[in-house]
Structure formats: C-alpha cells, structure tokens
Design an enzyme around this catalytic site. Structure first.
Site, short mmCIF file in Angstrom:
data_model
loop_
_atom_site.label_atom_id
_atom_site.label_comp_id
_atom_site.label_asym_id
_atom_site.label_seq_id
_atom_site.Cartn_x
_atom_site.Cartn_y
_atom_site.Cartn_z
N SER A 29 0.86 -1.19 0.00
CA SER A 29 0.00 0.00 0.00
C SER A 29 0.89 1.24 0.00
O SER A 29 1.75 1.37 -0.87
CB SER A 29 -0.96 -0.05 1.19
OG SER A 29 -2.03 0.83 1.04
N HIS B 83 -7.51 -6.01 0.19
CA HIS B 83 -6.33 -5.17 0.30
C HIS B 83 -5.23 -5.85 1.11
O HIS B 83 -4.04 -5.72 0.79
CB HIS B 83 -6.72 -3.84 0.95
CG HIS B 83 -5.69 -2.77 0.81
ND1 HIS B 83 -5.33 -2.22 -0.40
CD2 HIS B 83 -4.93 -2.13 1.74
CE1 HIS B 83 -4.39 -1.30 -0.23
NE2 HIS B 83 -4.14 -1.24 1.06
#
Length: 253
Positions: free
Chosen positions: A102, A237
C-alpha cells in the site's frame, strides 16, 4: 587494535543499532535480506513475523518515526524527508529486496529512486503491493484531517486496516490514529516527479477483491527497464493476512 565488525542493524532487539529497522536475528548467516515498508499506520512487527515463512531470509520491518518503538518521536508527513532520513542512517545489506505494501509500495519505490540517484547498490527486486503506479493521478478527499470517528470508519470501509482487537480498544486505537494521520498526510503531500524507469526487476502484487484495479497495477510497467512480473492473490487489500503461503512463494529467492 582491530576494529570489530559492526553488529547487524536489528532495531527493536537487544542488538539494535538502527531505529529505522526492526528484525529478529537469524541463528544462521542470512542468504539474503528483505526490507519491508508498512502500509499506512502499519507497524513493522507484522512484517518481521514473515521470517517464519522465508527460510534463510533476514526480514526487517522499516519503522519510521511516530510509531512502534519510535512512537514518542514526531511523525513525518513529507516523503522526501522520510527517504532522506532513512538513507542517512541505513545501508541495505546485499543481497537484498525491497517490499512495500500500500503506501509502503510508494515509499519503497521512492527509496529505490533515491538509491539510484546516489549511485548506491540497488535491490535485486522491488516488490510493490496493493498500490497504483505512482505516476497515476490520485483523487479523493483528504483523510488526514478527518475527526477520529470518521477516520476509523474510512479505515474499516476501505481497507479493513484495523484488526478487531485494536478497534475494540479505544486507548490502543488512540495511540495508533496519529500514525494513520501522518501517513495519509504524507501521501496527500506527495507530488510525483518524472525521472525515468529504474534498472531493477519489478514485482507487482494485488488482491482480487481490492479497490486497486488491475489497470492501476499494470501501469507499473513503465517504471522499470528490467523484467516486470505481476501476481494477483485471492482476497482484498490485505490478502496476505488470510493466507501467507502464496505471497511467501513469490518472495522466495
């Protein structure tokens, strides 16, 4: 008198010399080193534990100011300052890879660019996970200024980024939110600067159910003159939290 060799830079351990690095010393000489840059608000310990899946690899979690063992230090909200602070105190031990998840993917990329600009040894692989290619425009509201309650709601909705045991503890949550705010501000303040592709093999990772699209991941191709590989995993994610084995297979030498 002969100067003794330096102790490995394993911050957060009795052998710690470098506050930027957390790791657990191996009982054998490492075959390689993996430096992991955490997600927004992330703690290095989550990545340090990957050493149990990666035999012969010394795993480090990068720990910027404002979190973990450095919680008392002012957090950085400027990516340029973070990269320069890290490189001023850290020599990456070869052979090594950089991994970023991320926001950590952007940080690892900018660290690699700065290493190349300084003529320092480059990683054997740059592994970027769950983050759009850095040249793509970023849209959306500024999250760093949200009230605590709204910020927690966004984190749960978009990322599932707060483990339930932490979300249920208001005191612990209050300790972590400043790191999230600082990281969101760091991203919001960052402006991409074109400098050409890197001569480093690139591995691009993502979750099938993540909001980061395949097209955003494919766009990383322009950032390397070396081979680029892409892998997609089941999950969202934080795909690796459900099953680490597929990611470990990719990260293995």
């Amino acid at each position: 008198m002969t100067t003794p060799p330096p102790v490995p830079l394993l911050g957060g351990t009795p052998f710690g010399r470098n506050p930027w690095l957390n790791g657990r010393p191996l009982t054998v000489t490492p075959e390689r080193h993996l430096y992991c840059f955490p997600h927004s608000g992330g703690l290095p310990g989550e990545y340090v534990r990957w050493d149990q899946y990666l035999s012969g690899t010394q795993v480090y979690g990068v720990c910027p100011p404002g979190r973990g063992s450095r919680a008392a230090e002012p957090a950085l909200t400027d990516l340029h300052g973070l990269v320069h602070g890290l490189l001023a105190e850290t020599e990456f031990l070869a052979p090594y890879d950089l991994f970023g998840h991320s926001l950590g993917a952007l940080v690892a990329y900018e660290v690699t660019r700065e290493l190349a600009a300084r003529g320092r040894p480059l990683p054997e692989r740059l592994v970027v996970s769950a983050f759009p290619a850095p040249h793509l425009p970023r849209r959306g509201a500024r999250l760093s200024a949200l009230p605590d309650e709204d910020l927690v709601a966004v984190l749960k909705e978009r990322y599932g980024g707060i483990p339930p045991q932490i979300a249920a503890d208001p005191d612990l949550l209050a300790l972590l939110l400043p790191a999230f705010r600082a990281d969101f501000a760091l991203l919001e303040n960052h402006r991409y600067r074109e400098s050409g592709p890197l001569p480093v093999p690139l591995v691009v990772l993502g979750g099938e159910a993540d909001s980061v699209t395949p097209e955003q991941l494919d766009a990383w191709d322009r950032h390397s003159t070396a081979p680029v590989r892409r892998h997609t995993f089941a999950g969202g994610h934080f795909y690796f939290r459900d099953d680490m084995a597929p990611l470990a297979a990719v990260l293995a030498p």
